[in-house]
Design a protein around this motif. Sequence first.
Motif, PDB file in Angstrom:
ATOM      1  N   MET A  25     -14.640  16.196 -17.116  1.00 22.86           N
ATOM      2  CA  MET A  25     -16.060  16.276 -17.443  1.00 22.86           C
ATOM      3  C   MET A  25     -16.886  16.582 -16.191  1.00 22.86           C
ATOM      4  SD  MET A  25     -16.213  13.052 -20.115  1.00 22.86           S
ATOM      5  CE  MET A  25     -17.955  12.853 -20.049  1.00 22.86           C
ATOM      6  N   LEU A  26     -16.504  15.999 -15.062  1.00 22.73           N
ATOM      7  CA  LEU A  26     -17.224  16.268 -13.815  1.00 22.73           C
ATOM      8  C   LEU A  26     -17.079  17.725 -13.404  1.00 22.73           C
ATOM      9  CD1 LEU A  26     -16.441  13.039 -11.755  1.00 22.73           C
ATOM     10  CD2 LEU A  26     -18.675  13.765 -12.621  1.00 22.73           C
ATOM     11  N   TYR A  27     -15.858  18.259 -13.495  1.00 15.94           N
ATOM     12  CA  TYR A  27     -15.655  19.675 -13.166  1.00 15.94           C
ATOM     13  C   TYR A  27     -16.525  20.556 -14.065  1.00 15.94           C
ATOM     14  CZ  TYR A  27     -11.547  18.828 -10.153  1.00 15.94           C
ATOM     15  OH  TYR A  27     -10.705  18.448  -9.142  1.00 15.94           O
ATOM     16  N   SER A  28     -16.496  20.290 -15.362  1.00 19.74           N
ATOM     17  CA  SER A  28     -17.271  21.106 -16.311  1.00 19.74           C
ATOM     18  C   SER A  28     -18.770  20.983 -16.062  1.00 19.74           C
ATOM     19  CB  SER A  28     -16.941  20.700 -17.751  1.00 19.74           C
ATOM     20  OG  SER A  28     -15.596  21.007 -18.043  1.00 19.74           O
ATOM     21  N   GLY A  29     -19.238  19.776 -15.788  1.00 18.95           N
ATOM     22  CA  GLY A  29     -20.657  19.580 -15.505  1.00 18.95           C
ATOM     23  C   GLY A  29     -21.092  20.303 -14.241  1.00 18.95           C
ATOM     24  N   CYS A  30     -20.248  20.253 -13.232  1.00 16.45           N
ATOM     25  CA  CYS A  30     -20.569  20.920 -11.966  1.00 16.45           C
ATOM     26  C   CYS A  30     -20.678  22.433 -12.183  1.00 16.45           C
ATOM     27  CB  CYS A  30     -19.496  20.593 -10.935  1.00 16.45           C
ATOM     28  SG  CYS A  30     -19.951  21.026  -9.248  1.00 16.45           S
ATOM     29  N   LYS A  35     -24.103  27.303 -12.676  1.00 16.37           N
ATOM     30  CA  LYS A  35     -24.525  28.458 -13.480  1.00 16.37           C
ATOM     31  C   LYS A  35     -26.010  28.384 -13.809  1.00 16.37           C
ATOM     32  CE  LYS A  35     -20.067  29.654 -15.513  1.00 16.37           C
ATOM     33  NZ  LYS A  35     -19.296  29.782 -16.762  1.00 16.37           N
ATOM     34  N   GLN A  36     -26.512  27.172 -14.095  1.00 14.49           N
ATOM     35  CA  GLN A  36     -27.945  27.008 -14.360  1.00 14.49           C
ATOM     36  C   GLN A  36     -28.759  27.335 -13.109  1.00 14.49           C
ATOM     37  OE1 GLN A  36     -28.233  22.982 -15.836  1.00 14.49           O
ATOM     38  NE2 GLN A  36     -27.666  23.571 -17.920  1.00 14.49           N
ATOM     39  N   ALA A 100     -22.429  30.926  -4.860  1.00 14.65           N
ATOM     40  CA  ALA A 100     -22.402  30.107  -6.076  1.00 14.65           C
ATOM     41  C   ALA A 100     -21.276  30.554  -7.000  1.00 14.65           C
ATOM     42  CB  ALA A 100     -23.747  30.191  -6.793  1.00 14.65           C
ATOM     43  N   ASP A 101     -21.116  31.865  -7.167  1.00 13.52           N
ATOM     44  CA  ASP A 101     -20.052  32.395  -8.023  1.00 13.52           C
ATOM     45  C   ASP A 101     -18.669  32.032  -7.490  1.00 13.52           C
ATOM     46  OD1 ASP A 101     -21.934  33.472  -9.744  1.00 13.52           O
ATOM     47  OD2 ASP A 101     -21.784  35.510  -8.920  1.00 13.52           O
ATOM     48  N   ASN A 102     -18.506  32.070  -6.163  1.00 13.58           N
ATOM     49  CA  ASN A 102     -17.229  31.683  -5.564  1.00 13.58           C
ATOM     50  C   ASN A 102     -16.913  30.221  -5.860  1.00 13.58           C
ATOM     51  OD1 ASN A 102     -16.792  34.228  -4.473  1.00 13.58           O
ATOM     52  ND2 ASN A 102     -17.603  33.697  -2.473  1.00 13.58           N
ATOM     53  N   CYS A 103     -17.924  29.394  -5.802  1.00  9.41           N
ATOM     54  CA  CYS A 103     -17.756  27.980  -6.098  1.00  9.41           C
ATOM     55  C   CYS A 103     -17.375  27.776  -7.572  1.00  9.41           C
ATOM     56  CB  CYS A 103     -19.026  27.220  -5.747  1.00  9.41           C
ATOM     57  SG  CYS A 103     -18.789  25.460  -5.557  1.00  9.41           S
ATOM     58  N   VAL A 104     -18.026  28.498  -8.451  1.00  6.61           N
ATOM     59  CA  VAL A 104     -17.708  28.415  -9.879  1.00  6.61           C
ATOM     60  C   VAL A 104     -16.256  28.831 -10.110  1.00  6.61           C
ATOM     61  CG1 VAL A 104     -18.150  29.463 -12.149  1.00  6.61           C
ATOM     62  CG2 VAL A 104     -20.053  28.656 -10.750  1.00  6.61           C
ATOM     63  N   GLN A 105     -15.814  29.878  -9.441  1.00  7.35           N
ATOM     64  CA  GLN A 105     -14.429  30.336  -9.577  1.00  7.35           C
ATOM     65  C   GLN A 105     -13.446  29.247  -9.158  1.00  7.35           C
ATOM     66  OE1 GLN A 105     -14.130  34.018  -7.388  1.00  7.35           O
ATOM     67  NE2 GLN A 105     -12.864  34.931  -8.965  1.00  7.35           N
TER      68      GLN A 105
END
Length: 122
Positions: A25-30, A35-36, A100-105
């Motif tokens: 849940m923490l990974y998904s929330g982050c 993205k927001q 930010a995109d790199n972090c999301v990846q």
Amino acid sequence: MMVQPQDSYLITKVQTSSPGELTLMLYSGCIRFIKQATVCIEKHDFEGKHLNFVKAQNIIEELHSTLNMEYEISQQLSSLYLYMNELLMKANTKLDVEAADNCVQLLTELRDTWSEAMKTLK
């Protein structure tokens, strides 16, 4: 302060989840907060951008603080979390969508790997 039905659901879900499910849940929330924040950058909503990046950084800090450094994997995750935190600071201060995109990846890979590991343990 009145608790909304969706808030009650979330509170119950957190209270009844296993540590593995909480990590997921923490990974998904982050990922969601980053993205927001990226959308806020595109809309020139700098307050929203900052708020969402800070929420994501708080999650990364929480994940980092729960590591058991006796294990080699925790030491590797520690380095990764510190790197992601730097990416988020860069994204926040320099409006760097690529950071930010790199972090999301990275977080997506971690979340997906964690999810698969949880399925294997069941």
